[in-house]
Write a protein that holds these residues in place. Structure first.
Motif, short mmCIF file in Angstrom:
data_model
loop_
_atom_site.label_atom_id
_atom_site.label_comp_id
_atom_site.label_asym_id
_atom_site.label_seq_id
_atom_site.Cartn_x
_atom_site.Cartn_y
_atom_site.Cartn_z
N ASP A 147 0.84 -1.20 0.00
CA ASP A 147 0.00 0.00 0.00
C ASP A 147 0.88 1.25 0.00
O ASP A 147 1.97 1.26 0.57
N CYS A 148 0.38 2.30 -0.62
CA CYS A 148 1.08 3.57 -0.62
C CYS A 148 0.80 4.29 0.69
O CYS A 148 -0.35 4.56 1.04
N GLY A 152 3.99 8.83 1.06
CA GLY A 152 4.23 8.77 -0.38
C GLY A 152 5.18 7.69 -0.81
O GLY A 152 5.76 7.78 -1.91
N ARG A 154 6.01 3.23 -0.96
CA ARG A 154 5.52 1.85 -0.90
C ARG A 154 6.72 0.95 -0.66
O ARG A 154 7.70 1.02 -1.41
N GLU A 174 9.28 2.30 -3.40
CA GLU A 174 8.81 3.06 -4.56
C GLU A 174 8.23 4.39 -4.09
O GLU A 174 7.50 4.45 -3.10
N ASN A 175 8.58 5.45 -4.80
CA ASN A 175 7.97 6.75 -4.55
C ASN A 175 6.62 6.77 -5.26
O ASN A 175 6.53 6.98 -6.47
N CYS A 176 5.56 6.54 -4.49
CA CYS A 176 4.21 6.54 -5.06
C CYS A 176 3.48 7.84 -4.76
O CYS A 176 2.26 7.95 -4.95
#
Length: 293
Positions: A147-148, A152, A154, A174-176
């Protein structure tokens, strides 16, 4: 006792039935039509551990009253949890025919969720198999399953690689979000056992060179800036050598990406043997297009 888990399986199957039925039920809701499953004996996992709050049930629990198989989880913890359940499908001769995984997301404290164990999408769907619970994992729902987060990012782990006792797993961030995210150094880790209690006696090493060379975690840390949609990874390495003493298993780890960040629990399934060491590589920007394995 395994935290926050009550799980039930309906074991009686008609000889021509598929693994269906049981529906979905939450705490405080009336039972589904035909849900007459009754608890039996506590489940014993393949390692011989008895789960007092995991029980096999048998009965006519399908919506039409037909024998069927399902599972039930109850969150007795104080925060929402996401459960991941692994089942082995066994034929009438006791042979394992397939392994399936089911995820129940965001189960609230005190809530019970009942669902069917439908194997119609798996190999041998035209046959009847008996379901055997193999593994249960429960992690805080916030950030579970990739989930993000509100920050911001994940955070997930990959399946890893193993050869001759060497284990290598990647932690991926990950930069979501909508803004740049900056990293510098190593992720902070806190190892947890099957009951999500802190594991002590394991030395966390900066870098992986002391475990093995050439596996991607030897470089010196350097600042990493992730634009929205970009990712970074850190390599974790250990050996599962067992000599004298009790082997250490830590299926969970809390990952804190940088000072002040919220920790996220993932499941790399550490089997550290009696080595007492885990090497952690620095955050490294992941090339565009490179996926997890």
């Amino acid at each position: 006792m395994r935290p926050a888990t009550v799980l039930a399986l309906c074991a009686a199957l008609a000889s021509t039935a598929l693994l269906t039925g049981c529906g979905k039920e939450t705490a405080g809701a009336p039972a589904s039509p035909g849900a007459t499953c009754a608890p039996d004996e506590p489940v014993v996992d393949p390692d011989g551990r008895t789960w007092d709050n995991v029980r096999v049930v048998s009965g006519k629990c399908g919506p039409s009253g037909a024998p069927s198989t399902g599972y039930e989880v109850t969150n007795t913890d104080k925060e929402p949890l996401t459960f991941t359940l692994t089942f082995s499908l066994v034929n009438g001769f006791g042979e394992a025919m397939d392994t399936i995984t089911r995820t129940v997301e965001g189960v609230k404290p005190g809530q019970t969720v009942r669902r069917p164990l439908d194997a119609a999408d798996g190999p041998g769907s035209a046959r009847t198999y008996r379901a055997r619970l193999m593994k249960v994992r429960a992690v805080p729902a916030d950030g579970a399953g990739g989930d993000c987060l509100s920050s911001g990012v994940r955070i997930t782990n990959d399946r890893g690689d193993a050869a001759m006792g060497l284990r290598v797993v990647g932690i991926h961030l990950e930069n979501c979000g909508a803004a740049d995210y900056r990293l510098d150094g190593y992720p902070a880790l806190r190892l947890l056992d099957e009951d999500r209690h802190v594991v002590t006696g394991v030395k966390i090493l900066d870098g992986t060179a002391a475990i093995s060379t050439g596996i991607g975690g030897d470089a010196a840390p350097r600042p990493v800036t992730l634009h929205p949609g970009e990712s970074a990874h850190a390599t974790l390495a250990w050996r599962n050598t067992t000599t004298e003493g009790d082997p250490v298993n830590a299926p969970y780890v809390e990952v804190t990406a940088k000072p002040g960040a919220k920790p996220v629990t993932v499941t790399p399934e550490f089997d550290l043997g009696t080595t007492g060491r885990l090497g952690v590589g620095p955050w490294t920007k992941t090339p565009a297009g490179a996926g997890q394995e």
